[in-house]
Design a protein around this motif. Structure first.
Motif, PDB file in Angstrom:
ATOM      1  N   THR A  84     -11.664   6.780   4.550  1.00 11.01           N
ATOM      2  CA  THR A  84     -10.868   6.701   3.328  1.00 11.01           C
ATOM      3  C   THR A  84     -11.462   7.583   2.241  1.00 11.01           C
ATOM      4  OG1 THR A  84     -12.140   4.740   2.649  1.00 11.01           O
ATOM      5  CG2 THR A  84     -10.031   4.360   3.778  1.00 11.01           C
ATOM      6  N   ASN A  95      -2.335   6.505   4.143  1.00 13.88           N
ATOM      7  CA  ASN A  95      -2.402   5.710   2.917  1.00 13.88           C
ATOM      8  C   ASN A  95      -1.704   6.395   1.744  1.00 13.88           C
ATOM      9  OD1 ASN A  95      -3.832   3.577   4.080  1.00 13.88           O
ATOM     10  ND2 ASN A  95      -5.823   4.470   3.604  1.00 13.88           N
ATOM     11  N   THR A 130      -5.458  -4.443   5.610  1.00 13.86           N
ATOM     12  CA  THR A 130      -4.545  -4.011   4.551  1.00 13.86           C
ATOM     13  C   THR A 130      -5.065  -4.374   3.169  1.00 13.86           C
ATOM     14  OG1 THR A 130      -3.190  -6.029   4.455  1.00 13.86           O
ATOM     15  CG2 THR A 130      -2.613  -4.396   6.129  1.00 13.86           C
ATOM     16  N   LYS A 178       4.354   1.507   8.661  1.00 14.83           N
ATOM     17  CA  LYS A 178       4.116   1.012   7.301  1.00 14.83           C
ATOM     18  C   LYS A 178       5.395   0.350   6.814  1.00 14.83           C
ATOM     19  CE  LYS A 178       1.766   3.513   4.355  1.00 14.83           C
ATOM     20  NZ  LYS A 178       1.278   4.437   3.289  1.00 14.83           N
ATOM     21  N   TYR A 184      -2.075   0.061   2.099  1.00 13.80           N
ATOM     22  CA  TYR A 184      -3.271   0.912   2.118  1.00 13.80           C
ATOM     23  C   TYR A 184      -4.276   0.268   3.069  1.00 13.80           C
ATOM     24  CZ  TYR A 184      -7.221   3.641   0.204  1.00 13.80           C
ATOM     25  OH  TYR A 184      -8.303   4.475   0.039  1.00 13.80           O
TER      26      TYR A 184
END
Length: 248
Positions: A84, A95, A130, A178, A184
């Protein structure tokens, strides 16, 4: 009450694997004869932390440089999929996207997310990848903005985007679905342990029977130390004075 309880669980899980890794660093404790040869060792940096590998093998066919190259290549690939902190990693691109629906990803990323979703169900939501928006809200994420304690309204709004039910995976073709645009995913609670297993697999391919692999406190050990003793892992005392071992 249920929302607050789930929030507490989520914060505990991620603070333990992210922020408190600075306190709960598991370190190798070898035999008292510290001046003896400890065997080949590799150290480096990955996933925002350090890694260390130690093994014992007498084969002339195994070179430290060869293993190091394979280790670094494997870690770079995992980071390119799951980080990330890397803006163009597959997970970061997922994301960043506001598009709901299926997003094509590498089979390795889809498989790990699927495994994480299984753990989420088994833990009744206590382990939830999540939770990324909450991780960022509480200052544990990749954002470099100045942290301020969130208020109840911010927490409650953020909680609307949290939940394994908003995420789905498939294997063929590999993809992640998603279901909410602001989902995210943060794999920090599983990616390091996964990477440890992958590095251990490299040593397994060389038929190394005695090793210890560690990334940011996640550890896998096999066999015995170069001294012939069992591996002993020291858990650091959880306070600000670094280097004090709480228990072995």
């Amino acid at each position: 009450m249920l929302t607050q309880l789930k929030l507490n669980y989520l914060i505990i899980v991620f603070t333990r694997v992210r922020n408190l890794l600075t306190y709960l660093l598991l370190t190798l404790v070898i035999s008292a004869c510290g001046t003896k040869q400890t065997g080949p060792q590799l150290t480096g940096f990955t996933m925002g932390t350090s890694y260390s590998i130690q093994w014992s093998d007498d084969s002339d066919l195994i070179t430290k440089d060869e293993i190091k190259q394979k280790v670094n290549t494997r870690l770079e690939h995992i980071n390119a999929l799951m980080s990330t902190y890397i803006p163009d990693s597959e997970l970061s691109l997922f994301n960043q996207s506001r598009d709901t629906g299926w997003h094509a990803v590498d089979i390795e990323l889809a498989t790990l997310v699927e495994h994480a979703l299984t753990i989420c169900k088994q833990s009744m939501g206590a382990f939830d990848v999540t939770v990324g928006p909450l991780v960022n809200l509480w200052g544990f994420g990749a954002s470099d903005t100045n942290f301020q304690f969130p208020n109840d309204t911010e927490v409650n709004i953020t909680m609307r985007s949290i939940g394994c039910q908003y995420l789905e995976t498939r294997q063929s073709p590999p993809a992640i679905n998603k279901k909410l645009e602001d989902i995210y995913v943060d794999l920090s609670a599983i990616a390091k342990g996964y990477a440890v297993d992958q590095l251990a697999n490299i040593l397994d391919t060389y038929h190394i029977k005695n090793y210890m692999v560690e990334i940011g406190g996640e550890v896998k050990a096999l066999g015995i130390t170069p001294h012939g003793d069992p591996w002993r892992i020291g858990i650091e005392t959880p306070h600000s004075q670094r280097g004090s071992i709480e228990e072995i």
